[in-house]
Design an enzyme around this catalytic site. Structure first.
Site, mmCIF file in Angstrom:
data_model
loop_
_atom_site.group_PDB
_atom_site.id
_atom_site.type_symbol
_atom_site.label_atom_id
_atom_site.label_comp_id
_atom_site.label_asym_id
_atom_site.label_seq_id
_atom_site.Cartn_x
_atom_site.Cartn_y
_atom_site.Cartn_z
ATOM 1 N N LYS A 25 -0.021 -2.630 3.585
ATOM 2 C CA LYS A 25 -0.269 -1.622 4.632
ATOM 3 C C LYS A 25 -0.649 -0.274 4.011
ATOM 4 O O LYS A 25 -1.620 0.346 4.412
ATOM 5 C CB LYS A 25 0.973 -1.440 5.522
ATOM 6 N N ARG A 77 5.066 -3.780 -8.015
ATOM 7 C CA ARG A 77 4.518 -2.500 -7.549
ATOM 8 C C ARG A 77 5.053 -1.334 -8.373
ATOM 9 O O ARG A 77 6.217 -1.283 -8.717
ATOM 10 C CB ARG A 77 4.894 -2.275 -6.078
#
Ligand code: AP5
Length: 225
Positions: A21, A135
């Site tokens: 997102k 990440r």
């Protein structure tokens, strides 16, 4: 349904943790200049600042649970009332519960506005876990990387601003499992709600980020520049 030109477009980006997102929101914002409003970013900023809100939500975010609707409601009433959100916005991570979707409907109804599209990005869970574990984020400018899929030019250093890249504290396997549970139980039912209203656009989130972006742009006319 009208989705005409970046300004004036009101979009929601939905999807489980780690589907991309934030990555896609950054591209959309670059393309059409809509304000990117991420509840996760707003909460992390409050935690960093040590504000009363930040102190309340820190242990909840750390566990991977959802912050209570009443607190999110206050944050979003204030954020959406700012001038930059008058002419359209891109919501990321909100709404996440039925009560939050009802609140958004009420805020928009008061202004005589409506959502244009709800984009739900879909990625299988094993891939989500790999994405989140790898990440890395820049503490200074917020840019996002992945150790394998989007590595920085120099390990641990942000390409954009030279800031240090770190792992988000809620990106451990135990907390990711909790965030996925919260998504399945409290957020996934909203996908059906938006499908019924005809607003939903389901997008396959697998493949390179630019391929996913291409799918979103192809399906939302207002994003074609
Ligand atoms: P939030 O910040 O919203 O986190 P999230 O929904 O868990 O989503 P993420 O930010 O982890 O992932 P993303 O989908 O943006 O993926 P990204 O682009 O970074 O919320 C955090 C917490 O705040 C919640 O757990 C909750 O406690 C609280 N909260 C927030 N909003 C709330 C609300 N409305 N109500 C209640 N509580 C709330 O990508 C992930 C990784 O994958 C990156 O490394 C990226 O480089 C990589 N990647 C991206 N796309 C691709 C691709 N196509 N291929 C390969 N790798 C890719």
């Amino acid at each position: 349904m009208s989705v005409a030109g970046g300004a004036g477009v009101r979009l929601v980006l939905m999807g489980a943790p780690g589907v991309g997102k934030g990555t896609q929101a950054a591209e959309i914002t670059r393309r059409v200049g809509l304000p990117h409003i991420s509840t996760g970013d707003l909460l992390r900023a409050a935690i960093r600042d040590g504000s009363p809100l930040g102190r309340k939500v820190a242990p909840i975010v750390e566990r991977g649970d959802l912050v209570p609707d009443a607190l999110i409601g206050e944050v979003m009433e204030e954020r959406l009332s700012r001038k930059d959100a008058e002419g359209g916005f891109l919501l990321d991570g909100f709404p996440r519960t039925v009560a939050q979707a009802d609140l958004l409907d009420r805020i928009l109804a008061r202004r005589g506005q409506a959502l244009d599209r709800v984009i739900s990005i879909e990625v299988p869970e094993p891939e989500i876990i790999e994405r989140l574990v790898g990440r890395r984020s820049c503490g200074r400018c917020g840019a996002t990387y992945h150790v394998r899929y989007q590595p920085p030019k120099v390990e641990g250093i942000c390409d954009r601003c030279g800031g240090e890249l770190t792992r988000r504290p809620d990106d451990t396997e135990a907390v990711i499992a909790e965030r996925l549970r919260a998504y399945r139980e409290q957020t996934a039912p909203l996908v059906e709600r938006y499908r019924k209203t005809g607003l939903l656009l389901s997008v396959d989130g697998r493949g390179r980020p630019d391929e996913v972006f291409g799918r979103i742009v192809a399906a939302v006319p207002g994003l074609r520049s």
